[in-house]
Design an enzyme around this catalytic site. Structure first.
Site, PDB file in Angstrom:
ATOM      1  N   ARG A 238       0.805  -1.228   0.000  1.00  0.00           N
ATOM      2  CA  ARG A 238       0.000   0.000   0.000  1.00  0.00           C
ATOM      3  C   ARG A 238       0.831   1.267   0.000  1.00  0.00           C
ATOM      4  NH1 ARG A 238      -2.926  -3.846   1.843  1.00  0.00           N
ATOM      5  NH2 ARG A 238      -1.006  -4.365   2.905  1.00  0.00           N
ATOM      6  N   THR A 239       1.821   1.343   0.884  1.00  0.00           N
ATOM      7  CA  THR A 239       2.544   2.604   1.021  1.00  0.00           C
ATOM      8  C   THR A 239       3.275   2.920  -0.292  1.00  0.00           C
ATOM      9  OG1 THR A 239       2.775   2.151   3.367  1.00  0.00           O
ATOM     10  CG2 THR A 239       4.194   3.860   2.469  1.00  0.00           C
TER      11      THR A 239
ATOM     12  N   LYS B 123      25.673  -5.278  -2.792  1.00  0.00           N
ATOM     13  CA  LYS B 123      27.137  -5.169  -2.958  1.00  0.00           C
ATOM     14  C   LYS B 123      27.768  -4.492  -1.746  1.00  0.00           C
ATOM     15  CE  LYS B 123      26.727  -4.565  -7.956  1.00  0.00           C
ATOM     16  NZ  LYS B 123      26.892  -3.568  -9.024  1.00  0.00           N
TER      17      LYS B 123
ATOM     18  N   ARG C 273      11.340   3.450   3.147  1.00  0.00           N
ATOM     19  CA  ARG C 273      11.003   2.542   4.259  1.00  0.00           C
ATOM     20  C   ARG C 273      12.248   1.718   4.541  1.00  0.00           C
ATOM     21  NH1 ARG C 273       5.743  -1.204   4.380  1.00  0.00           N
ATOM     22  NH2 ARG C 273       4.934   0.803   5.086  1.00  0.00           N
TER      23      ARG C 273
ATOM     24  N   HIS D   7       5.588   6.075  11.450  1.00  0.00           N
ATOM     25  CA  HIS D   7       4.985   5.899  10.123  1.00  0.00           C
ATOM     26  C   HIS D   7       4.041   7.091   9.890  1.00  0.00           C
ATOM     27  CE1 HIS D   7       3.675   4.087   6.537  1.00  0.00           C
ATOM     28  NE2 HIS D   7       3.349   2.877   6.951  1.00  0.00           N
TER      29      HIS D   7
HETATM   30  C1  NCD Z   1       1.952  -1.104   8.188  1.00  0.00           C
HETATM   31  C2  NCD Z   1       3.448  -0.950   8.299  1.00  0.00           C
HETATM   32  O1  NCD Z   1       4.179  -1.236   7.332  1.00  0.00           O
HETATM   33  O2  NCD Z   1       3.873  -0.514   9.358  1.00  0.00           O
HETATM   34  N1  NCD Z   1       1.499  -1.286   6.872  1.00  0.00           N
HETATM   35  C3  NCD Z   1       1.227  -0.187   6.113  1.00  0.00           C
HETATM   36  O3  NCD Z   1       2.069   0.647   5.879  1.00  0.00           O
HETATM   37  N2  NCD Z   1      -0.025  -0.048   5.644  1.00  0.00           N
HETATM   38  C4  NCD Z   1       1.386  -2.090   9.120  1.00  0.00           C
HETATM   39  C5  NCD Z   1       1.884  -3.506   9.087  1.00  0.00           C
HETATM   40  O4  NCD Z   1       2.750  -3.889   8.320  1.00  0.00           O
HETATM   41  O5  NCD Z   1       1.359  -4.297   9.882  1.00  0.00           O
END
Ligand code: NCD
Length: 316
Positions: free
Chosen positions: A53-54, A82, A103, A131
């Site tokens: 999703r992100t 590497k 991320r 987040h």
């Molecule tokens: C979350 C995350 O990556 O922290 N997912 C997201 O970004 N929608 C929650 C999760 O992974 O459980």
């Protein structure tokens, strides 16, 4: 330029104004209107950890606004294997892009990247840390349902120890004067330093193991997945796996306008029977990731979202 690393990077006024921008961008996110506000801009997607999703909603947000996206792609096929350091990767992508969404499994990595970069960094999750872009779409979803953010009663449930979504969200909700109920198994309680920090900021926080007994007077129930990948000890995970399984049968006495949220992906903490109820909001919430991220991209790139989007946009 500073990006968005934690919710402390935004004032309450800025949060509300970005949510207003997001609301105006809904027809663009739905593909009903073309508004190339970010034409000529390039975003770098650097995901060192799995994401659906992100990553995809950032990409959709950028493209719906006429911008472009470059992806690090699979970490296994990038120079990371590497032995390239995060610092070097960021320095290089910084030269290719106008903004970076990232991320990383390590807590603090987004701040580290921001220190190395000239362009703004959008923290799409740093280990068990923060987040904040998820928080923006969560706040958007809550405001959409309740018409306000202040004074709501919010139950945050599941893995509060490792869940970065609830770390960022509880900070933001405290700033808007919400009452928080933290429902988790003892092993997965909200870190004590976060709870004391929230209390210092005036939060009313209750900690409990009893999820089902906490939802009847809630305005929002925010479920989370137990973050298996963050456990050092598999036995510890096995002891709390499946701790909560919210089922439609638990919703008999809840408020009519209570909403159930989840950042997704879910494992077994929300039974599919809940999906059909009026309370389920998690798929709309995932869609809201596009508008919230559109508004954030515009804000951090210094682009004003026009007051009358319909007058400025064209047909697709
Ligand atoms: C979350 C995350 O990556 O922290 N997912 C997201 O970004 N929608 C929650 C999760 O992974 O459980």
């Amino acid at each position: 330029m500073t990006g968005l690393i934690t919710m402390d990077d935004l004032t309450n006024e800025e949060i509300l104004s970005i949510l207003d921008d997001a609301e105006r961008l809904l027809p663009v996110a739905r593909g009903e209107l073309y508004l190339p506000l970010l034409q000529g801009r390039i975003m770098g997607n650097l995901f060192f950890e799995p994401s659906t999703r992100t990553r995809m909603s950032f990409e959709t947000a950028m493209k719906r606004l006429g911008g472009d996206v470059i992806n690090l792609g699979d970490v296994k096929t990038s120079s990371v294997v590497k032995g390239e350091t995060l610092f070097d990767t960021i320095q290089m992508v910084d030269g290719y892009t106008d903004i970076i969404a990232m991320r990383h499994p390590r807590q603090g990595a987004a701040q580290y990247a921001q220190d190395a970069a000239r362009v703004p960094i959008l923290n799409g999750g740093d280990g068990a840390g923060n987040h904040p872009t998820q928080t923006m779409l969560d706040l958007f979803t809550i405001r959409q349902a309740h018409g306000r953010l202040d004074g709501l009663k919010v139950v945050l449930a599941g893995d509060l120890r490792y869940g970065r979504t609830v770390h960022s969200l509880s900070h933001a909700l405290t700033r808007f004067g919400c009452e928080l109920i933290f429902a988790s198994p003892t092993l997965l309680q909200m870190p004590a330093e976060i709870v004391s920090d929230l209390r210092e900021h005036g939060a009313t926080v209750t900690e409990t193991e009893d999820l089902y007994g906490s939802i009847d007077d809630a305005d929002v129930v925010y479920m989370t997945r137990i973050q298996k990948e963050r456990f050092a000890d598999e036995d510890e995970y096995a002891r709390c796996a499946g701790a909560y399984k919210l089922h439609a049968k638990h919703l008999g006495d809840v408020k009519g306008n209570m909403i159930i949220m989840h950042p997704l992906p879910r494992v077994d903490e929300i039974h599919p029977s809940v999906d059909e109820t009026r309370h389920a909001r998690y798929f709309e919430q995932a869609f809201n990731g596009v508008v919230a991220r559109m508004a954030l991209l515009c804000r951090l790139l210094g682009v004003t979202v026009p007051a009358d989007v319909n007058a400025q946009g064209g047909a697709l």
